[in-house]
Design an enzyme around this catalytic site. Structure first.
Site, PDB file in Angstrom:
ATOM      1  N   SER A  12      28.286  54.353  67.328  1.00  0.00           N
ATOM      2  CA  SER A  12      27.834  55.734  67.162  1.00  0.00           C
ATOM      3  C   SER A  12      26.439  55.917  67.746  1.00  0.00           C
ATOM      4  CB  SER A  12      27.829  56.106  65.681  1.00  0.00           C
ATOM      5  OG  SER A  12      26.948  55.248  64.966  1.00  0.00           O
ATOM      6  N   ASP A 113      31.668  44.323  64.402  1.00  0.00           N
ATOM      7  CA  ASP A 113      31.156  44.820  63.130  1.00  0.00           C
ATOM      8  C   ASP A 113      32.183  45.835  62.626  1.00  0.00           C
ATOM      9  OD1 ASP A 113      29.738  45.633  60.949  1.00  0.00           O
ATOM     10  OD2 ASP A 113      28.153  46.652  62.065  1.00  0.00           O
ATOM     11  N   ASP A 118      31.069  50.785  52.301  1.00  0.00           N
ATOM     12  CA  ASP A 118      30.176  49.919  51.531  1.00  0.00           C
ATOM     13  C   ASP A 118      30.182  50.394  50.086  1.00  0.00           C
ATOM     14  OD1 ASP A 118      28.414  47.898  51.006  1.00  0.00           O
ATOM     15  OD2 ASP A 118      26.711  48.772  52.051  1.00  0.00           O
ATOM     16  N   THR A 144      31.415  40.527  61.326  1.00  0.00           N
ATOM     17  CA  THR A 144      30.290  40.666  60.398  1.00  0.00           C
ATOM     18  C   THR A 144      30.542  41.710  59.303  1.00  0.00           C
ATOM     19  OG1 THR A 144      29.183  42.324  61.794  1.00  0.00           O
ATOM     20  CG2 THR A 144      28.661  39.995  62.209  1.00  0.00           C
ATOM     21  N   ASN A 146      30.493  43.512  55.588  1.00  0.00           N
ATOM     22  CA  ASN A 146      29.783  43.410  54.324  1.00  0.00           C
ATOM     23  C   ASN A 146      30.788  43.032  53.230  1.00  0.00           C
ATOM     24  OD1 ASN A 146      31.095  45.838  53.444  1.00  0.00           O
ATOM     25  ND2 ASN A 146      29.465  47.085  54.339  1.00  0.00           N
ATOM     26  N   SER A 183      26.134  40.995  53.971  1.00  0.00           N
ATOM     27  CA  SER A 183      25.385  41.198  52.727  1.00  0.00           C
ATOM     28  C   SER A 183      26.356  41.249  51.569  1.00  0.00           C
ATOM     29  CB  SER A 183      24.566  42.499  52.778  1.00  0.00           C
ATOM     30  OG  SER A 183      25.424  43.621  52.904  1.00  0.00           O
ATOM     31  N   ALA A 214      16.176  50.269  47.581  1.00  0.00           N
ATOM     32  CA  ALA A 214      16.304  51.452  48.437  1.00  0.00           C
ATOM     33  C   ALA A 214      17.639  51.379  49.152  1.00  0.00           C
ATOM     34  CB  ALA A 214      15.163  51.530  49.443  1.00  0.00           C
ATOM     35  N   GLY A 220      23.135  47.420  58.835  1.00  0.00           N
ATOM     36  CA  GLY A 220      24.249  46.580  59.279  1.00  0.00           C
ATOM     37  C   GLY A 220      24.387  46.542  60.787  1.00  0.00           C
ATOM     38  N   ASP A 221      24.046  47.648  61.437  1.00  0.00           N
ATOM     39  CA  ASP A 221      24.093  47.708  62.903  1.00  0.00           C
ATOM     40  C   ASP A 221      23.010  46.820  63.509  1.00  0.00           C
ATOM     41  OD1 ASP A 221      26.076  49.726  62.563  1.00  0.00           O
ATOM     42  OD2 ASP A 221      24.489  51.216  62.329  1.00  0.00           O
TER      43      ASP A 221
END
Length: 301
Positions: A12, A113, A118, A144, A146, A183, A214, A220-221
């Site tokens: 994106s 990815d 999430d 990759t 999450n 993560s 936060a 992630g990108d």
């Protein structure tokens, strides 16, 4: 690094802020890669803002771009990186591109990815999930997800580190060479999060890092882009590549949070104030700081 190290990144794009290609291209360039990029969507800003507007690239548009590059003999990539994909038709075209580029460029490495969601929430249509699981996993050199995405890809709940290892092993059995849990909330203490990885040789490792209070968009990108770069610089050492990736990313996020808190003047930072401070973190991208993460083989920690 050879002059031929060139990445095609399909993700994106936002006019303002840092997600997708805006998060991935700069770190890759700082670390010495030539980056060509295709924007799967072009938005004014990321989708956590109140108002979002822009355009979506159709699968036929992607085909026109790839065919144009082929016609001019410009398919000479050493890496392909894919991120956010918003529709099944575009996803299917991306899969064709993966297969085409691997045929044209036998040494090409594909970093996937699998952006789906999430914290239990899907960002994309649910019909994309089985295609990622069945079609993308087998062709990924590095994938990759999450924690939430790994659960979807493996078709199982992940509550412990042992669950994560089982899930990563399932993806490798389907063909993925290297699997990295970018993560996860599997830390042994509440204020710790982890990254885990399983290399193509079967080595399993975990990396602990402090939880920051936060919600960041685009991290992630950045992770996938940094991992691509450091895996190139440290071939055969996925653990070291992940250590450097997480160290740089944590430095970026800490600077972002401190800057946002200063702007908020004692209040809670808003989404605009929490835009990633990528440019200001150039030095930390080039030279990952030490002492931020705790890393080791799974059985050693």
């Amino acid at each position: 690094m050879a002059e031929s190290d060139r990445v095609l990144s399909v993700q994106s794009h936002v006019v303002r802020g840092y997600v997708g290609n805006r998060s991935a291209v700069f770190p890759l360039q700082v670390l010495g890669f030539e980056v060509d990029f295709v924007n799967s969507v072009q938005l004014c800003n990321h989708t956590w803002y109140k108002h979002v507007a822009g355009q979506v690239l159709e699968s036929s548009d992607l085909r026109v771009l790839i065919d144009g590059l082929k016609a001019n003999g410009l398919i000479d990539y050493t890496y392909l990186l894919t991120g956010y994909i918003g529709s099944k038709s575009f996803q299917e075209e991306v899969l064709k591109v993966v297969q085409e580029l691997k045929d044209i460029c036998p040494k090409l490495k594909y970093v996937c990815d699998p952006v789906m969601g999430d914290n239990g929430q899907m960002y994309v249509p649910e019909e994309l999930a089985p295609i990622y699981s069945e079609k993308f996993v087998p062709v990924a050199d590095i994938i990759t997800p999450n924690q939430f995405e790994l659960e979807i890809l493996a078709g199982m709940s992940i509550k412990t580190e042992q669950d994560a290892v089982q899930a990563m092993k399932l993806l490798q059995e389907r063909g993925a060479k290297n699997v990295v849990l970018s993560s996860g909330e599997l830390g042994r203490e509440k204020d710790v999060m982890i990254t885990m990885g399983m290399s193509e040789t079967g080595e399993v490792f975990r990396i602990e890092f402090p939880r920051l209070e936060a919600n960041f968009v685009g991290s992630g990108d950045v992770f996938a882009a940094l991992l691509l770069a450091w895996s190139k610089k440290h071939p055969g050492n996925l653990q070291l590549a992940c250590e450097k990736t997480v160290s740089s990313l944590q430095a970026i996020l800490k600077l972002t949070l401190s800057s946002a808190e200063a702007l908020a003047k004692g209040g809670t930072p808003d989404i605009g104030q929490l835009e990633l401070r990528l440019i200001q973190s150039k030095a930390e991208i080039e030279t990952p700081p030490t002492g931020i993460v705790k890393s080791g083989k799974l059985e050693d920690i």
